[in-house]
Design a protein around this motif. Structure first.
Motif, PDB file in Angstrom:
ATOM      1  N   ARG A  56       0.830  -1.199   0.000  1.00  0.00           N
ATOM      2  CA  ARG A  56       0.000   0.000   0.000  1.00  0.00           C
ATOM      3  C   ARG A  56       0.867   1.253   0.000  1.00  0.00           C
ATOM      4  O   ARG A  56       0.611   2.192  -0.756  1.00  0.00           O
ATOM      5  N   LEU A  57       1.900   1.283   0.836  1.00  0.00           N
ATOM      6  CA  LEU A  57       2.777   2.446   0.899  1.00  0.00           C
ATOM      7  C   LEU A  57       3.480   2.687  -0.433  1.00  0.00           C
ATOM      8  O   LEU A  57       3.580   3.824  -0.908  1.00  0.00           O
ATOM      9  N   ASP A  58       3.966   1.620  -1.048  1.00  0.00           N
ATOM     10  CA  ASP A  58       4.702   1.761  -2.309  1.00  0.00           C
ATOM     11  C   ASP A  58       3.761   2.155  -3.453  1.00  0.00           C
ATOM     12  O   ASP A  58       4.098   3.016  -4.279  1.00  0.00           O
ATOM     13  N   ALA A  59       2.582   1.526  -3.498  1.00  0.00           N
ATOM     14  CA  ALA A  59       1.614   1.887  -4.536  1.00  0.00           C
ATOM     15  C   ALA A  59       1.150   3.325  -4.359  1.00  0.00           C
ATOM     16  O   ALA A  59       0.946   4.054  -5.342  1.00  0.00           O
ATOM     17  N   ARG A  60       1.007   3.763  -3.109  1.00  0.00           N
ATOM     18  CA  ARG A  60       0.581   5.144  -2.866  1.00  0.00           C
ATOM     19  C   ARG A  60       1.664   6.128  -3.307  1.00  0.00           C
ATOM     20  O   ARG A  60       1.364   7.189  -3.865  1.00  0.00           O
ATOM     21  N   ALA A  61       2.928   5.776  -3.087  1.00  0.00           N
ATOM     22  CA  ALA A  61       4.011   6.643  -3.552  1.00  0.00           C
ATOM     23  C   ALA A  61       3.982   6.786  -5.071  1.00  0.00           C
ATOM     24  O   ALA A  61       4.208   7.873  -5.618  1.00  0.00           O
ATOM     25  N   ALA A  62       3.681   5.680  -5.765  1.00  0.00           N
ATOM     26  CA  ALA A  62       3.587   5.739  -7.220  1.00  0.00           C
ATOM     27  C   ALA A  62       2.378   6.562  -7.651  1.00  0.00           C
ATOM     28  O   ALA A  62       2.455   7.357  -8.596  1.00  0.00           O
ATOM     29  N   THR A  63       1.249   6.390  -6.957  1.00  0.00           N
ATOM     30  CA  THR A  63       0.055   7.170  -7.266  1.00  0.00           C
ATOM     31  C   THR A  63       0.337   8.661  -7.109  1.00  0.00           C
ATOM     32  O   THR A  63      -0.041   9.485  -7.961  1.00  0.00           O
ATOM     33  N   GLU A  64       1.020   9.016  -6.032  1.00  0.00           N
ATOM     34  CA  GLU A  64       1.341  10.428  -5.801  1.00  0.00           C
ATOM     35  C   GLU A  64       2.332  10.951  -6.835  1.00  0.00           C
ATOM     36  O   GLU A  64       2.279  12.135  -7.211  1.00  0.00           O
ATOM     37  N   ALA A  65       3.220  10.082  -7.326  1.00  0.00           N
ATOM     38  CA  ALA A  65       4.167  10.507  -8.358  1.00  0.00           C
ATOM     39  C   ALA A  65       3.467  10.810  -9.681  1.00  0.00           C
ATOM     40  O   ALA A  65       4.024  11.510 -10.529  1.00  0.00           O
ATOM     41  N   LEU A  66       2.255  10.292  -9.845  1.00  0.00           N
ATOM     42  CA  LEU A  66       1.478  10.533 -11.057  1.00  0.00           C
ATOM     43  C   LEU A  66       0.452  11.659 -10.881  1.00  0.00           C
ATOM     44  O   LEU A  66      -0.383  11.874 -11.769  1.00  0.00           O
ATOM     45  N   ALA A  67       0.512  12.352  -9.761  1.00  0.00           N
ATOM     46  CA  ALA A  67      -0.455  13.417  -9.483  1.00  0.00           C
ATOM     47  C   ALA A  67      -0.438  14.461 -10.596  1.00  0.00           C
ATOM     48  O   ALA A  67       0.625  14.834 -11.116  1.00  0.00           O
ATOM     49  N   GLY A  68      -1.616  14.918 -10.973  1.00  0.00           N
ATOM     50  CA  GLY A  68      -1.741  15.929 -12.006  1.00  0.00           C
ATOM     51  C   GLY A  68      -1.805  15.380 -13.417  1.00  0.00           C
ATOM     52  O   GLY A  68      -1.927  16.150 -14.379  1.00  0.00           O
ATOM     53  N   ARG A  69      -1.739  14.055 -13.550  1.00  0.00           N
ATOM     54  CA  ARG A  69      -1.757  13.442 -14.881  1.00  0.00           C
ATOM     55  C   ARG A  69      -3.070  12.737 -15.177  1.00  0.00           C
ATOM     56  O   ARG A  69      -3.155  11.929 -16.085  1.00  0.00           O
ATOM     57  N   GLY A  70      -4.080  13.023 -14.392  1.00  0.00           N
ATOM     58  CA  GLY A  70      -5.396  12.421 -14.598  1.00  0.00           C
ATOM     59  C   GLY A  70      -5.688  11.357 -13.569  1.00  0.00           C
ATOM     60  O   GLY A  70      -4.846  11.039 -12.722  1.00  0.00           O
ATOM     61  N   PRO A  71      -6.897  10.781 -13.603  1.00  0.00           N
ATOM     62  CA  PRO A  71      -7.265   9.711 -12.681  1.00  0.00           C
ATOM     63  C   PRO A  71      -6.273   8.553 -12.769  1.00  0.00           C
ATOM     64  O   PRO A  71      -5.825   8.186 -13.861  1.00  0.00           O
ATOM     65  N   VAL A  72      -5.941   7.981 -11.621  1.00  0.00           N
ATOM     66  CA  VAL A  72      -4.952   6.903 -11.545  1.00  0.00           C
ATOM     67  C   VAL A  72      -5.655   5.574 -11.268  1.00  0.00           C
ATOM     68  O   VAL A  72      -6.488   5.476 -10.366  1.00  0.00           O
TER      69      VAL A  72
END
Length: 244
Positions: free
Chosen positions: A110-126
């Motif tokens: 969960r922590l690692d997937a959340r870090a990746a999700t946050e790295a994609l912020a601003g690029r549309g729904p994840v």
């Protein structure tokens, strides 16, 4: 378990240009540094995807899959699970993933997937898209919410995540092989019943006769199923990228 003999994932029906792709390192909220592979589309479709690999972690198959998603317009990040125990080394066919996999927890994913999700912020729904171990983890991340628009999983190993206890979470797409026994039809019946109880939207596609890992290991034999699954991913992410 999931083993690939095909070094390239199924191609999208329509392929576009990729702006850039490269291996990178992300950092989780607990300080874990882990490998990821980023691919940026030249013609974005307004969506982003975090790829959760099978038990091998960031195997070359999943780096290439990130590129294929970018060719279809997605901002893509494929992640590794083993930064805490194996560092930032290569995850090729000689990587001994089993002893590291035993040390991975759901909270760490969960922590690692959340870090990746946050790295994609601003690029549309994840969205998350996962396979085997990662397939179940994809469903878990989405049914918990975690800032995701939805979660897609291929032949997920349900034993690693358990049933949802609250909801509704984000919508799920379950892509299953009819001949897969890593999770049985009974397992899936119990899981989808639990999703219904907590109000999580879900849809299931079963490919008759298809084995576990049909999207990678057996692609040549199951090409029609793979292409259909790809089209369903495109449709699912497009539908659930819209405001709800």
């Amino acid at each position: 378990m999931c083993h690939s003999t095909d070094s390239r994932p199924p191609a999208p029906p329509v392929r576009g240009p990729v702006a850039a792709h490269e291996q990178t390192v992300l950092t989780s909220a607990d300080g874990n540094r882990f490998l990821a592979y980023r691919a940026e589309p030249a013609e974005p479709n307004g969506r982003a995807v975090v790829i959760l690999p099978d038990v091998r972690g960031l195997h070359p198959f999943y780096r290439d899959l990130a590129v294929r998603f970018a060719e279809a317009g997605f901002h893509a990040l494929a992640i590794d699970y083993f930064g805490r125990t194996a560092g930032l080394g290569d995850r090729g066919d000689d990587f001994e993933y089993q002893r590291h996999l035993k040390q991975v927890t759901n909270d760490q994913v969960r922590l690692d997937a959340r870090a990746a999700t946050e790295a994609l912020a601003g690029r549309g729904p994840v969205f998350t898209v996962g396979f085997c171990f990662g397939g179940a983890q994809s469903w878990r991340q989405a049914m918990e919410g975690n800032g995701l628009a939805g979660g897609v999983g291929f032949y997920g190993a349900l034993r690693v995540i358990g049933e949802p206890e609250s909801g509704p979470g984000a919508p799920l797409l379950l892509l299953r092989g009819g001949a897969d026994r890593v999770s049985t039809p009974h397992d899936f019946d119990a899981f989808t019943a639990a999703l219904d109880r907590v109000g999580t939207e879900h849809e299931t596609v079963v490919y008759d006769g298809a084995p576990h890992s049909f999207f990678d290991r057996s692609y040549a034999e199951w090409e029609d199923a793979c292409q259909d699954a790809w089209r369903r991913i495109l449709s699912f992410t497009e539908r659930h990228a819209q405001p709800r």
